[in-house]
Design a protein around this motif. Structure first.
Motif, PDB file in Angstrom:
ATOM      1  N   GLU A 146       9.044 -20.644 -22.333  1.00 41.17           N
ATOM      2  CA  GLU A 146       9.821 -21.877 -22.461  1.00 41.17           C
ATOM      3  C   GLU A 146      11.320 -21.581 -22.533  1.00 41.17           C
ATOM      4  OE1 GLU A 146      10.263 -25.511 -25.605  1.00 41.17           O
ATOM      5  OE2 GLU A 146       8.224 -24.797 -25.166  1.00 41.17           O
ATOM      6  N   GLU A 147      11.695 -20.547 -23.271  1.00 36.29           N
ATOM      7  CA  GLU A 147      13.111 -20.173 -23.362  1.00 36.29           C
ATOM      8  C   GLU A 147      13.639 -19.723 -22.000  1.00 36.29           C
ATOM      9  OE1 GLU A 147      15.913 -16.796 -25.489  1.00 36.29           O
ATOM     10  OE2 GLU A 147      14.084 -17.422 -26.511  1.00 36.29           O
ATOM     11  N   ALA A 148      12.861 -18.925 -21.285  1.00 40.67           N
ATOM     12  CA  ALA A 148      13.271 -18.477 -19.952  1.00 40.67           C
ATOM     13  C   ALA A 148      13.418 -19.668 -19.008  1.00 40.67           C
ATOM     14  CB  ALA A 148      12.270 -17.467 -19.401  1.00 40.67           C
ATOM     15  N   GLN A 149      12.471 -20.600 -19.068  1.00 39.75           N
ATOM     16  CA  GLN A 149      12.552 -21.791 -18.217  1.00 39.75           C
ATOM     17  C   GLN A 149      13.798 -22.608 -18.524  1.00 39.75           C
ATOM     18  OE1 GLN A 149       8.590 -23.251 -19.135  1.00 39.75           O
ATOM     19  NE2 GLN A 149       7.954 -22.919 -17.023  1.00 39.75           N
ATOM     20  N   GLN A 150      14.128 -22.754 -19.799  1.00 40.43           N
ATOM     21  CA  GLN A 150      15.324 -23.507 -20.177  1.00 40.43           C
ATOM     22  C   GLN A 150      16.587 -22.821 -19.671  1.00 40.43           C
ATOM     23  OE1 GLN A 150      14.952 -23.998 -24.432  1.00 40.43           O
ATOM     24  NE2 GLN A 150      13.500 -25.680 -24.225  1.00 40.43           N
ATOM     25  N   ASN A 151      16.637 -21.489 -19.794  1.00 39.02           N
ATOM     26  CA  ASN A 151      17.807 -20.747 -19.302  1.00 39.02           C
ATOM     27  C   ASN A 151      17.979 -20.941 -17.801  1.00 39.02           C
ATOM     28  OD1 ASN A 151      18.369 -19.747 -21.858  1.00 39.02           O
ATOM     29  ND2 ASN A 151      17.310 -17.825 -21.500  1.00 39.02           N
ATOM     30  N   TRP A 152      16.875 -20.797 -17.047  1.00 37.02           N
ATOM     31  CA  TRP A 152      16.962 -20.945 -15.602  1.00 37.02           C
ATOM     32  C   TRP A 152      17.179 -22.393 -15.193  1.00 37.02           C
ATOM     33  CZ3 TRP A 152      18.753 -17.174 -13.211  1.00 37.02           C
ATOM     34  CH2 TRP A 152      18.416 -15.862 -13.537  1.00 37.02           C
ATOM     35  N   ALA A 153      16.692 -23.343 -15.973  1.00 36.44           N
ATOM     36  CA  ALA A 153      16.965 -24.750 -15.672  1.00 36.44           C
ATOM     37  C   ALA A 153      18.467 -25.015 -15.742  1.00 36.44           C
ATOM     38  CB  ALA A 153      16.201 -25.663 -16.627  1.00 36.44           C
ATOM     39  N   THR A 154      19.132 -24.380 -16.695  1.00 34.26           N
ATOM     40  CA  THR A 154      20.593 -24.507 -16.794  1.00 34.26           C
ATOM     41  C   THR A 154      21.263 -23.937 -15.551  1.00 34.26           C
ATOM     42  OG1 THR A 154      20.541 -24.424 -19.210  1.00 34.26           O
ATOM     43  CG2 THR A 154      22.636 -23.846 -18.142  1.00 34.26           C
ATOM     44  N   VAL A 155      20.846 -22.739 -15.147  1.00 32.24           N
ATOM     45  CA  VAL A 155      21.433 -22.098 -13.964  1.00 32.24           C
ATOM     46  C   VAL A 155      21.163 -22.938 -12.715  1.00 32.24           C
ATOM     47  CG1 VAL A 155      21.327 -20.082 -12.446  1.00 32.24           C
ATOM     48  CG2 VAL A 155      21.384 -19.770 -14.926  1.00 32.24           C
ATOM     49  N   LEU A 156      19.928 -23.392 -12.545  1.00 36.25           N
ATOM     50  CA  LEU A 156      19.613 -24.185 -11.363  1.00 36.25           C
ATOM     51  C   LEU A 156      20.350 -25.525 -11.364  1.00 36.25           C
ATOM     52  CD1 LEU A 156      15.817 -23.537 -10.719  1.00 36.25           C
ATOM     53  CD2 LEU A 156      17.797 -22.507  -9.603  1.00 36.25           C
ATOM     54  N   GLY A 157      20.557 -26.098 -12.537  1.00 37.44           N
ATOM     55  CA  GLY A 157      21.349 -27.324 -12.632  1.00 37.44           C
ATOM     56  C   GLY A 157      22.789 -27.086 -12.199  1.00 37.44           C
ATOM     57  N   GLN A 158      23.333 -25.949 -12.600  1.00 36.86           N
ATOM     58  CA  GLN A 158      24.705 -25.595 -12.212  1.00 36.86           C
ATOM     59  C   GLN A 158      24.775 -25.286 -10.715  1.00 36.86           C
ATOM     60  OE1 GLN A 158      26.001 -23.878 -16.577  1.00 36.86           O
ATOM     61  NE2 GLN A 158      25.601 -22.389 -15.005  1.00 36.86           N
ATOM     62  N   LEU A 159      23.734 -24.637 -10.171  1.00 36.88           N
ATOM     63  CA  LEU A 159      23.667 -24.384  -8.729  1.00 36.88           C
ATOM     64  C   LEU A 159      23.663 -25.713  -7.979  1.00 36.88           C
ATOM     65  CD1 LEU A 159      23.068 -22.605  -6.183  1.00 36.88           C
ATOM     66  CD2 LEU A 159      20.645 -22.924  -6.733  1.00 36.88           C
ATOM     67  N   LYS A 160      22.814 -26.641  -8.395  1.00 40.23           N
ATOM     68  CA  LYS A 160      22.721 -27.962  -7.767  1.00 40.23           C
ATOM     69  C   LYS A 160      24.083 -28.654  -7.771  1.00 40.23           C
ATOM     70  CE  LYS A 160      20.543 -32.486  -8.596  1.00 40.23           C
ATOM     71  NZ  LYS A 160      20.087 -32.835  -7.257  1.00 40.23           N
ATOM     72  N   GLU A 161      24.710 -28.690  -8.931  1.00 41.09           N
ATOM     73  CA  GLU A 161      26.017 -29.343  -9.058  1.00 41.09           C
ATOM     74  C   GLU A 161      27.049 -28.676  -8.148  1.00 41.09           C
ATOM     75  OE1 GLU A 161      29.378 -29.687 -12.495  1.00 41.09           O
ATOM     76  OE2 GLU A 161      27.313 -30.080 -13.102  1.00 41.09           O
ATOM     77  N   HIS A 162      27.070 -27.348  -8.141  1.00 38.64           N
ATOM     78  CA  HIS A 162      28.028 -26.612  -7.313  1.00 38.64           C
ATOM     79  C   HIS A 162      27.831 -26.905  -5.820  1.00 38.64           C
ATOM     80  CE1 HIS A 162      30.410 -23.400  -5.571  1.00 38.64           C
ATOM     81  NE2 HIS A 162      29.317 -22.986  -4.951  1.00 38.64           N
ATOM     82  N   VAL A 163      26.587 -26.805  -5.339  1.00 32.40           N
ATOM     83  CA  VAL A 163      26.321 -26.994  -3.916  1.00 32.40           C
ATOM     84  C   VAL A 163      26.578 -28.436  -3.501  1.00 32.40           C
ATOM     85  CG1 VAL A 163      24.522 -26.944  -2.129  1.00 32.40           C
ATOM     86  CG2 VAL A 163      24.686 -25.074  -3.784  1.00 32.40           C
ATOM     87  N   GLU A 164      26.164 -29.383  -4.309  1.00 34.22           N
ATOM     88  CA  GLU A 164      26.338 -30.795  -3.945  1.00 34.22           C
ATOM     89  C   GLU A 164      27.802 -31.239  -3.988  1.00 34.22           C
ATOM     90  OE1 GLU A 164      23.561 -32.995  -6.368  1.00 34.22           O
ATOM     91  OE2 GLU A 164      21.853 -32.342  -5.148  1.00 34.22           O
TER      92      GLU A 164
END
Length: 141
Positions: A121-139
Motif C-alpha cells: 500500500e505504501e509503495a502504491q501510494q508513492n507511485w500514485a504520487t509520481v504517476l499523478g505528477q507525470l500526468k500533470e506534467h505531460v498534459e
C-alpha cells in the motif's frame, strides 16, 4: 517464494509517444520525479542513476536498464542506499512501466516488485504520487 509487487495506473490525455518522451528525457523526468537527475543511455544492459534530494535527504540511486520497447514498455532495476539494505541483487526493485494506447489517451501502469518487509500500500501510494505528477506534467505540455 512468490514475488510480491505493487501496481499503480493512471490515464494520461496524451499519446504514448508523448508519455514515452516524459519517461526517458532527463529534463522531463526531473519535472515529475521530485527533481531527480537521471543518467543512462537507455540501452538494455546499461546502468541508470538517479540523483537528487527528496524531503531534505540527498539520494543517489542506481540500477540497470533491462528492456526498452519505445512507446510500449520500459523495465529497469532500482536500488536505493537510503533503504539501509546492502547493494545486492535481492535488494533491487524491478520497475516495469507499461503504456497502452487508448486512442485519445494513454494508460500508464507502473509495477514495482517488493522487497521482504515492504508494504504494498505504501509503495502504491508513492507511485500514485509520481504517476499523478507525470500526468500533470505531460498534459500541461
Amino acid at each position: 517464494m512468490t514475488e510480491q509487487s505493487a501496481m499503480t495506473t493512471v490515464q494520461v490525455s496524451a499519446s504514448p509517444a508523448q508519455v514515452w518522451q516524459a519517461l526517458t528525457e532527463p529534463e522531463q523526468i526531473r519535472a515529475f520525479m521530485f527533481g531527480a537527475d537521471v543518467d543512462t543511455t537507455w540501452q538494455p544492459g546499461s546502468p541508470i542513476a538517479w540523483r537528487g534530494e527528496y524531503e531534505g535527504r540527498a539520494f543517489a540511486d542506481t540500477g540497470t536498464v533491462l528492456e526498452v520497447d519505445p512507446g510500449i514498455r520500459l523495465v529497469v532495476t532500482h536500488y536505493s542506499p537510503l533503504s539501509g539494505r546492502p547493494d545486492t541483487e535481492e535488494n533491487h526493485h524491478r520497475l516495469v512501466w507499461s503504456l497502452r494506447d487508448d486512442g485519445e489517451s494513454t494508460q500508464v501502469t507502473l509495477e514495482q516488485t517488493l522487497l521482504e518487509g515492504e508494504d504494498a500500500e505504501e509503495a502504491q501510494q508513492n507511485w500514485a504520487t509520481v504517476l499523478g505528477q507525470l500526468k500533470e506534467h505531460v498534459e500541461r505540455g
